[in-house]
Design an enzyme around this catalytic site. Structure first.
Site, PDB file in Angstrom:
ATOM      1  N   CYS A 423       0.819  -1.221   0.000  1.00 58.78           N
ATOM      2  CA  CYS A 423       0.000   0.000   0.000  1.00 58.78           C
ATOM      3  C   CYS A 423       0.847   1.263   0.000  1.00 58.78           C
ATOM      4  O   CYS A 423       0.692   2.140   0.850  1.00 58.78           O
ATOM      5  CB  CYS A 423      -0.964   0.004   1.176  1.00 58.78           C
ATOM      6  SG  CYS A 423      -2.263  -1.208   1.004  1.00 58.78           S
ATOM      7  N   TYR A 467      -1.267   4.553   1.434  1.00 60.77           N
ATOM      8  CA  TYR A 467      -2.305   4.981   0.484  1.00 60.77           C
ATOM      9  C   TYR A 467      -2.066   6.399  -0.020  1.00 60.77           C
ATOM     10  O   TYR A 467      -2.985   7.045  -0.524  1.00 60.77           O
ATOM     11  CB  TYR A 467      -3.699   4.914   1.104  1.00 60.77           C
ATOM     12  CG  TYR A 467      -4.376   3.564   1.080  1.00 60.77           C
ATOM     13  CD1 TYR A 467      -3.716   2.426   0.673  1.00 60.77           C
ATOM     14  CD2 TYR A 467      -5.698   3.438   1.478  1.00 60.77           C
ATOM     15  CE1 TYR A 467      -4.351   1.197   0.672  1.00 60.77           C
ATOM     16  CE2 TYR A 467      -6.343   2.216   1.479  1.00 60.77           C
ATOM     17  CZ  TYR A 467      -5.660   1.111   1.073  1.00 60.77           C
ATOM     18  OH  TYR A 467      -6.304  -0.098   1.064  1.00 60.77           O
ATOM     19  N   TRP A 485      -4.062   5.801   5.635  1.00 62.86           N
ATOM     20  CA  TRP A 485      -4.294   4.386   5.941  1.00 62.86           C
ATOM     21  C   TRP A 485      -3.261   3.868   6.938  1.00 62.86           C
ATOM     22  O   TRP A 485      -3.541   2.993   7.746  1.00 62.86           O
ATOM     23  CB  TRP A 485      -4.244   3.547   4.660  1.00 62.86           C
ATOM     24  CG  TRP A 485      -4.313   2.081   4.972  1.00 62.86           C
ATOM     25  CD1 TRP A 485      -5.420   1.379   5.345  1.00 62.86           C
ATOM     26  CD2 TRP A 485      -3.217   1.154   4.998  1.00 62.86           C
ATOM     27  NE1 TRP A 485      -5.082   0.060   5.594  1.00 62.86           N
ATOM     28  CE2 TRP A 485      -3.742  -0.095   5.397  1.00 62.86           C
ATOM     29  CE3 TRP A 485      -1.859   1.274   4.724  1.00 62.86           C
ATOM     30  CZ2 TRP A 485      -2.948  -1.237   5.510  1.00 62.86           C
ATOM     31  CZ3 TRP A 485      -1.055   0.136   4.830  1.00 62.86           C
ATOM     32  CH2 TRP A 485      -1.611  -1.095   5.228  1.00 62.86           C
ATOM     33  N   TYR A 682     -10.061  -4.825  -6.452  1.00 63.72           N
ATOM     34  CA  TYR A 682      -9.182  -4.253  -5.442  1.00 63.72           C
ATOM     35  C   TYR A 682      -7.822  -4.947  -5.462  1.00 63.72           C
ATOM     36  O   TYR A 682      -7.743  -6.176  -5.461  1.00 63.72           O
ATOM     37  CB  TYR A 682      -9.859  -4.423  -4.091  1.00 63.72           C
ATOM     38  CG  TYR A 682      -9.110  -3.869  -2.917  1.00 63.72           C
ATOM     39  CD1 TYR A 682      -8.862  -2.510  -2.803  1.00 63.72           C
ATOM     40  CD2 TYR A 682      -8.676  -4.699  -1.904  1.00 63.72           C
ATOM     41  CE1 TYR A 682      -8.188  -2.011  -1.705  1.00 63.72           C
ATOM     42  CE2 TYR A 682      -8.014  -4.213  -0.801  1.00 63.72           C
ATOM     43  CZ  TYR A 682      -7.764  -2.855  -0.712  1.00 63.72           C
ATOM     44  OH  TYR A 682      -7.098  -2.363   0.367  1.00 63.72           O
ATOM     45  N   HIS A 683      -6.754  -4.153  -5.512  1.00 63.79           N
ATOM     46  CA  HIS A 683      -5.376  -4.635  -5.590  1.00 63.79           C
ATOM     47  C   HIS A 683      -5.030  -5.200  -6.966  1.00 63.79           C
ATOM     48  O   HIS A 683      -4.184  -6.086  -7.085  1.00 63.79           O
ATOM     49  CB  HIS A 683      -5.074  -5.670  -4.507  1.00 63.79           C
ATOM     50  CG  HIS A 683      -4.925  -5.087  -3.146  1.00 63.79           C
ATOM     51  ND1 HIS A 683      -4.893  -5.865  -1.999  1.00 63.79           N
ATOM     52  CD2 HIS A 683      -4.802  -3.807  -2.727  1.00 63.79           C
ATOM     53  CE1 HIS A 683      -4.769  -5.076  -0.941  1.00 63.79           C
ATOM     54  NE2 HIS A 683      -4.701  -3.825  -1.364  1.00 63.79           N
ATOM     55  N   HIS A 768      -3.373   0.243  -6.558  1.00 68.43           N
ATOM     56  CA  HIS A 768      -4.616   0.741  -5.987  1.00 68.43           C
ATOM     57  C   HIS A 768      -5.347   1.707  -6.927  1.00 68.43           C
ATOM     58  O   HIS A 768      -5.770   2.790  -6.526  1.00 68.43           O
ATOM     59  CB  HIS A 768      -4.343   1.400  -4.637  1.00 68.43           C
ATOM     60  CG  HIS A 768      -3.969   0.417  -3.572  1.00 68.43           C
ATOM     61  ND1 HIS A 768      -2.691  -0.078  -3.452  1.00 68.43           N
ATOM     62  CD2 HIS A 768      -4.691  -0.163  -2.592  1.00 68.43           C
ATOM     63  CE1 HIS A 768      -2.642  -0.925  -2.438  1.00 68.43           C
ATOM     64  NE2 HIS A 768      -3.848  -1.008  -1.908  1.00 68.43           N
TER      65      HIS A 768
END
Length: 825
Positions: A423, A467, A485, A682-683, A768
């Site tokens: 992240c 993030y 995050w 997501y990801h 992301h």
């Protein structure tokens, strides 16, 4: 194929009491919202359910190229005995049989299959764990064709899912080309299983429904307008429902689509009703007809799960028909004698010249959560401290590199920087290195140098983050903002990394507050994944995902100035922004909150040229609403968008769009493309490659769940393909191009045929749903002779931002060359 989900789709968990189960009860009307759980910590319950059913192994047999039976019972049959304590092993006593080794399953019938599940041995020994692999399919055990999947598996004992495009087959062959740890010429497996139909067949595209009609065995019209036509109206708030008022019509029920002309059909997709659970179809068959009277044997059959996710029925082989009938024989939850459908769609074979095509899936030894295209024609990928999960601040990261020439993938654990790079923020630097900041180790910053294949640690950031978003500046430094995050909630103002000193300085004049969305979770979500476009003089345009835009100066202590709004756009967290031309960007999708809200299908153009505020305007809508998607600018200026969910939920593949789209700046419209084999949510990541194709991969990283996608595939856009799938003749840049050029330089470029334009596309780094590195820069050129051109590199470093680029030549039909790689700055 499973796209076209309305932006307002809200997955519901139906709450049904005993009265709702009676035959007299109307369609279920008692939904409740799903429970909110802390994001990014654990997979939701629905992620633990496989996305395709596991096929029963009764009557299967298996054979192998070789097996150990002299010194130990390591026969091939052990992979089907239901015990992880027994194994198949290639011959190892005496003189071991050399790699490769194969093991082949015969299901003794043709069935739709979409993945092979490989369980490495769990008896305490690592010998024989499969590393490099390929999967082949056959209907007759003789003709195998090209591999449907290949790649490299991590050297551990966890179960592996080797996915591919769903198709009919009887025989499935796993070929082991290397041993994962290179311990010897061995291969082994404890168990092999197969997954069936996920509704994602190979090389298909949604068929246009214009003029289609639907009829049903029965329909509800007295108490509610639940006619069959509602299943084709493009609105999943309406539905066809079998008759339920008065005396309900008993099962089975069927609904028939009339396409008004014969078409080749490969699959059907089924969107269950949104308003409740009653009538969800359980056991089903699909049959077809050319005349509407005589329907043949089922082309698909199965049982759908009792939930509101889109379902698929892949045909064992394409069929030409005018009528397609879906027959429901049970209600999924056994609540009553009902059947219903919000939307039905049909898919047929794609036209490569219009819809593009997909390669086989390539397996990675990790979930590629972040990727960067390197100036040496390789793709860098990484996950977290583990290959399939995250957590904590462990001080190391699993990485992989894919050689784009050979397709080979190698794995490496990076320990020396003390940085778990899960992240993070990313930026490709002026010299081609990749700067990675924060994440699980929130203050750390690491640099990968592709020239030396080395990771080094640079100075820690002043503000720990996860993030956050980054961009390289026109002077070669790097700017970072946001990231609550990790490292504490709020206060994630701007700072700049100096390329000259390798140190960070705070920008006290650039607080994050003016760039945040109105997410109800506050800064923890509201300052994430920002969209940046670096311009001249070290300035940065912040253009989202918040609806407000800002100009940011990075000089001195920095400053931030409001720059209006993105037309009538709402906040668009987990959408995308792509620079498709000089000072021109496209924004796509996203939602008003990080998760569990309806995504939008809207797209906007933002023109940052001129001295005033950027000018934003609506452009055409995507066919599908998307959050967690990824977008890529192509050499011809079009933008491709992949994956995403209409109702974003991390670590879930529900409400996925499997149909990519391409936006054309000349018309402002989107065109649907060939469907993907694997959901990318997501990801997940996407990157333009030097050969003009696009890598799309990843998704998941949720540990013991069913939505980890440790693989990727390469999409060949329509501009490279003829209608029969063969490659178009493309121009080639001949001769050498300097490895490094300065802003303002003039290049002498030769080509093997006439070309009409040259463009630079900056190497990208994606994670992301954010990729602030990519940008397309059309170049001014003049022909100086036959196949000879003088090409001008922009003098303004805010236009041709310092860094690694792909130089493409395009002919008059928009077909790009393979790129030459060079560094500008």
């Amino acid at each position: 194929m499973l796209g076209a989900v309305a932006a307002a789709l809200l997955p519901l968990i139906s709450s049904l009491d005993a009265t709702a189960k009676s035959a007299a009860a109307p369609p279920g009307q008692d939904p409740k919202a799903p429970q909110t759980s802390p994001h990014h910590r654990a997979a939701p319950a629905d992620a633990l359910v496989p996305t395709a059913p596991q096929l029963p192994r009764a009557d299967w047999t298996v054979s192998a190229s070789d097996e150990e039976s002299a010194a130990q019972n390591n026969r091939a049959a052990n992979v089907l005995d239901g015990s992880n304590g027994t194994i198949w092993h290639s011959k190892w006593s005496g003189t071991p049989t050399a790699l490769p080794h194969t093991i082949t399953i015969d299901m003794h019938r043709t069935a739709v299959v979409s993945a092979l599940l490989y369980q490495p041995r769990t008896d305490g020994s690592a010998n024989g764990r499969i590393g490099g692999y390929a999967v082949h399919l056959s209907t007759d055990g003789q003709s195998w064709g090209a591999a449907v999947a290949s790649g490299t598996l991590a050297d551990d004992a966890t179960a592996k899912t080797l996915s591919f495009s769903a198709q009919g087959a009887r025989y499935i062959r796993l070929t082991a080309t290397t041993e994962a740890g290179n311990r010897g010429p061995w291969s082994s497996a404890a168990e092999l299983n197969l997954l069936g139909d996920p509704g994602q067949p190979a090389s298909v595209v949604d068929l246009p429904r214009t003029g289609w009609t639907a009829t049903a065995s029965d329909e509800e019209t007295a108490a509610q307008d639940n006619r069959a036509a509602k299943a084709l109206d493009g609105n999943d708030d309406t539905m066809w429902h079998s008759k339920w008022s008065g005396t309900a019509t008993p099962l089975p029920h069927h609904i028939t689509i009339d396409m008004k002309a014969s078409r080749t059909v490969s699959a059907l997709s089924y969107q269950p009703r949104k308003s409740g659970a009653n009538g969800r179809i359980g056991t089903y068959t699909v049959t077809t007809s050319t005349d509407g009277s005589t329907f043949g044997a089922p082309v698909a059959r199965g049982t759908w799960k009792d939930d509101d996710t889109i379902k698929g029925a892949t045909f064992t082989a394409p069929v030409t028909a005018r009528y397609v009938r879906l027959t429901a024989t049970t209600e999924a939850g056994g609540r009553g004698p009902w059947s219903s459908a919000a939307e039905l769609r049909l898919s047929g074979p794609a036209n490569p010249a219009v819809h593009g095509s997909w390669s086989k899936l390539t397996g990675f030894p990790l979930v590629p959560v972040a990727t960067a295209v390197l100036p040496n024609n390789k793709l860098l990928a990484w996950s977290a401290y583990a290959t399939d999960r995250f957590g904590g601040s462990n001080g190391y990261t699993q990485t992989a590199i894919m050689d784009l020439k050979t397709g080979a993938v190698t794995q490496r654990r990076v320990d020396n920087t003390g940085h778990d790079m899960f992240c993070p923020g990313t930026a490709t630097l002026a010299d081609g290195r990749v700067l990675v900041t924060g994440g699980s180790n929130a203050e750390r910053a690491s640099i990968y140098n592709p020239a030396t294949d080395e990771w080094t640690r640079t100075a820690d950031m002043n503000i720990p983050r996860g993030y956050q978003a980054m961009t390289t500046l026109s002077n070669g430094d790097a700017f970072v903002l946001g990231g609550s995050w990790s490292g504490g909630n709020g206060g994630k103002g701007g700072e700049v990394w100096s390329a000259a000193t390798g140190t960070w300085r705070k920008l006290t004049g650039v607080p994050v507050t003016g760039t945040m969305t109105a997410d109800p979770a506050g800064p923890y979500r509201a300052d994430n994944h920002q969209w940046f476009y670096a311009t001249s003089g070290g300035r940065v345009l912040h253009l989202g995902p918040s609806k407000q835009l800002s100009w940011i100066s990075t000089s001195g202590n920095g400053s931030i100035t409001a720059a209006g709004t993105r037309a009538d756009s709402a906040d668009a967290m987990n959408g995308n922004a792509v620079a498709y031309d000089i000072g021109k960007l496209l924004t796509l999708g996203g939602g008003t909150a990080y998760e569990k809200v309806g995504a939008t299908n809207r797209a906007y153009t933002v023109n940052a040229n001129g001295s005033g505020n950027p000018v934003s305007a609506r452009t055409g809508n995507m066919a599908d609403a998307r959050s967690f998607s990824n977008s890529v600018v192509m050499p011809d200026g079009k933008v491709a968008v992949f994956g995403g969910q209409s109702y974003p939920v991390p670590f879930s593949d529900a409400t996925s769009s499997l149909t990519p789209e391409i936006w054309n700046p000349a018309t402002g419209t989107f065109t649907r493309l060939a469907s993907m084999a694997v959901p990318r949510n997501y990801h997940s990541v996407a990157n333009l490659l030097p050969d003009g194709r696009i890598f799309s991969g990843g998704g998941g990283l949720c540990g013991d769940c069913a939505t980890n996608h440790a693989d990727g595939a390469i999409f060949t856009p329509p501009y490279l393909l003829n209608a029969d799938g063969t490659l178009k003749t493309r121009p080639a840049i001949t001769g050498s191009v300097p490895a490094k050029v300065a802003n303002g330089a003039k290049l002498q470029v030769t080509t093997d045929s006439a070309v009409s334009s040259f463009v630079l596309v900056r190497n990208s780094a994606a994670t992301h749903s954010t990729d602030n590195d990519q940008r397309r820069v059309p170049l001014t050129s003049a022909q100086t002779g036959t196949g000879a051109y003088e090409v001008q590199i922009p003098a303004d470093a805010g236009v041709a931002l310092p860094g690694s680029y792909m130089l493409f030549a395009l002919n008059s039909q928009g077909v790009p060359s393979v790129a030459k790689l060079l560094t500008v700055g």
